[in-house]
Design a protein around this motif. Structure first.
Motif, PDB file in Angstrom:
ATOM      1  N   ARG A 132      28.210  39.357  49.859  1.00  0.00           N
ATOM      2  CA  ARG A 132      29.529  38.852  49.477  1.00  0.00           C
ATOM      3  C   ARG A 132      30.618  39.874  49.816  1.00  0.00           C
ATOM      4  NH1 ARG A 132      29.707  37.886  43.456  1.00  0.00           N
ATOM      5  NH2 ARG A 132      27.856  36.688  44.030  1.00  0.00           N
ATOM      6  N   MET A 153      40.321  31.258  42.323  1.00  0.00           N
ATOM      7  CA  MET A 153      39.851  32.329  43.205  1.00  0.00           C
ATOM      8  C   MET A 153      38.653  33.055  42.605  1.00  0.00           C
ATOM      9  SD  MET A 153      43.446  33.966  44.538  1.00  0.00           S
ATOM     10  CE  MET A 153      43.759  33.812  46.284  1.00  0.00           C
ATOM     11  N   ARG A 154      38.737  33.349  41.316  1.00  0.00           N
ATOM     12  CA  ARG A 154      37.645  34.073  40.668  1.00  0.00           C
ATOM     13  C   ARG A 154      36.369  33.226  40.618  1.00  0.00           C
ATOM     14  NH1 ARG A 154      38.457  38.530  37.710  1.00  0.00           N
ATOM     15  NH2 ARG A 154      36.995  37.850  36.086  1.00  0.00           N
ATOM     16  N   THR A 188      44.523  31.778  39.792  1.00  0.00           N
ATOM     17  CA  THR A 188      43.643  32.938  39.646  1.00  0.00           C
ATOM     18  C   THR A 188      42.234  32.510  39.287  1.00  0.00           C
ATOM     19  OG1 THR A 188      45.474  34.389  38.980  1.00  0.00           O
ATOM     20  CG2 THR A 188      43.250  35.069  38.343  1.00  0.00           C
ATOM     21  N   PRO A 196      42.620  41.485  43.308  1.00  0.00           N
ATOM     22  CA  PRO A 196      43.037  40.796  42.083  1.00  0.00           C
ATOM     23  C   PRO A 196      44.501  41.052  41.762  1.00  0.00           C
ATOM     24  CG  PRO A 196      41.780  42.757  41.535  1.00  0.00           C
ATOM     25  CD  PRO A 196      41.725  42.625  43.036  1.00  0.00           C
ATOM     26  N   TRP A 243      38.512  41.077  48.110  1.00  0.00           N
ATOM     27  CA  TRP A 243      39.191  40.487  46.951  1.00  0.00           C
ATOM     28  C   TRP A 243      40.230  41.451  46.432  1.00  0.00           C
ATOM     29  CZ3 TRP A 243      41.209  37.119  43.991  1.00  0.00           C
ATOM     30  CH2 TRP A 243      41.282  37.212  42.606  1.00  0.00           C
ATOM     31  N   ALA A 256      42.004  46.508  50.719  1.00  0.00           N
ATOM     32  CA  ALA A 256      41.373  45.219  51.007  1.00  0.00           C
ATOM     33  C   ALA A 256      41.347  44.935  52.506  1.00  0.00           C
ATOM     34  CB  ALA A 256      42.111  44.106  50.262  1.00  0.00           C
ATOM     35  N   LEU A 310      34.626  33.176  43.930  1.00  0.00           N
ATOM     36  CA  LEU A 310      33.898  34.419  44.183  1.00  0.00           C
ATOM     37  C   LEU A 310      32.649  34.558  43.315  1.00  0.00           C
ATOM     38  CD1 LEU A 310      37.007  36.745  44.371  1.00  0.00           C
ATOM     39  CD2 LEU A 310      35.378  36.409  46.239  1.00  0.00           C
ATOM     40  N   LEU A 330      40.848  37.243  50.058  1.00  0.00           N
ATOM     41  CA  LEU A 330      41.444  36.528  48.931  1.00  0.00           C
ATOM     42  C   LEU A 330      42.373  37.491  48.207  1.00  0.00           C
ATOM     43  CD1 LEU A 330      39.205  34.466  49.537  1.00  0.00           C
ATOM     44  CD2 LEU A 330      38.828  34.244  47.082  1.00  0.00           C
ATOM     45  N   ALA A 331      43.641  37.125  48.104  1.00  0.00           N
ATOM     46  CA  ALA A 331      44.640  38.004  47.494  1.00  0.00           C
ATOM     47  C   ALA A 331      45.431  37.223  46.453  1.00  0.00           C
ATOM     48  CB  ALA A 331      45.572  38.580  48.557  1.00  0.00           C
ATOM     49  N   ASP A 332      45.441  37.730  45.226  1.00  0.00           N
ATOM     50  CA  ASP A 332      46.097  37.061  44.106  1.00  0.00           C
ATOM     51  C   ASP A 332      47.448  37.714  43.839  1.00  0.00           C
ATOM     52  OD1 ASP A 332      46.623  35.485  41.936  1.00  0.00           O
ATOM     53  OD2 ASP A 332      45.074  36.332  40.638  1.00  0.00           O
ATOM     54  N   VAL A 392      33.832  38.768  52.133  1.00  0.00           N
ATOM     55  CA  VAL A 392      35.158  38.518  51.576  1.00  0.00           C
ATOM     56  C   VAL A 392      35.683  39.773  50.893  1.00  0.00           C
ATOM     57  CG1 VAL A 392      34.127  37.553  49.477  1.00  0.00           C
ATOM     58  CG2 VAL A 392      36.511  37.030  50.026  1.00  0.00           C
TER      59      VAL A 392
END
Length: 250
Positions: free
Chosen positions: A69, A46-47, A43, A77, A75, A145, A50, A154-156, A73
């Protein structure tokens, strides 16, 4: 065109190094799984990529202004919260915000409809999002998203809490997104899903990138034992790479 470029990225939180020296590129067409044990820094990576966390090194995304941004992309979270009792369709439509002036365009509506279809939500579009189950809400947020329709997603832990059918369907959707010429970076704890659906895996451990490559090269018995402390079965099949944890090492 490289969609994500990290150069010697390092993060320290509360005087503790989380990871250091991460250098990688993600290109169009890739579905990349970010894997590693709890606390490995998935995590955080990724953060930081970004620009949401202080870091050393370079990230091409962190250098963009917020508007650019948001168009580059999407995001998703790990923390999921739907604060307002709006309809599913209205919530998914929020994904179009970076592209909109005021009124919804035909392209906006098409992107929303496509995202609803991808996440099996078309029949729920008029339901109140806050009244859905946790798994259904997770699919709505994934759809939001996807509706953003950016070159990179980007997928957490996006499949956490989904039933097995929707876990598989979501990973297939991510694969479809990647094959369309975009790219997806997704963090996963389910190594079986990662092995079968991702074209590439990035393994974090001990504060660094331990391995980066196709599933068969990353999920080796030696690396799995070293990073996760388990034995496992790993093999290539006609349906993709198969991975099954077996036992915890003593």
């Amino acid at each position: 065109m490289t969609l994500l470029s990290l150069r010697d990225l390092s993060v320290t939180l509360r005087d503790r190094p989380v990871f250091s020296g991460v250098t990688l590129d993600i290109e169009p067409g890739e579905l990349v799984g970010l894997i590693g044990p709890n606390g490995a820094g998935k995590t955080t990576l990724m953060r930081a990529a970004l620009g949401l966390l202080p870091h050393e090194g370079q990230s091409c995304l962190a250098e963009l202004d917020p508007g650019a941004r948001a168009r580059a992309v999407a995001w998703m979270p790990q923390m999921r919260e739907i604060a307002w009792p709006v309809t599913v369709e209205a919530l998914v439509t929020l994904g179009r915000t970076p592209h909109r002036a005021r009124a919804l365009s035909q392209a906006d509506r098409a992107a929303v409809t496509r995202a609803l279809d991808w996440m099996d939500l078309s029949d729920m579009r008029n339901r109140t999002a806050t009244r859905l189950s946790g798994g259904e809400q997770a699919r709505v947020l994934i759809a939001r998203a996807l509706a953003q329709d950016t070159p990179l997603l980007l997928a957490d832990e996006p499949v956490s809490g989904l039933d097995p059918a929707h876990q598989i369907a979501t990973m297939r959707t991510f694969g479809q997104v990647a094959r369309s010429g975009r790219a997806v970076l997704v963090s996963l704890h389910d190594l079986g899903l990662a092995a079968r659906h991702c074209s590439r895996l990035i393994l974090l451990g001990q504060g660094r990138v331990v391995a980066d490559g196709p599933p068969g090269q990353v999920l080796t018995p030696e690396l799995v034992a070293q990073v996760f402390g388990i034995t496992a079965f790993s093999a290539a099949t006609e349906h993709g790479h198969v991975f099954q944890p077996l036992e915890v090492l003593e």
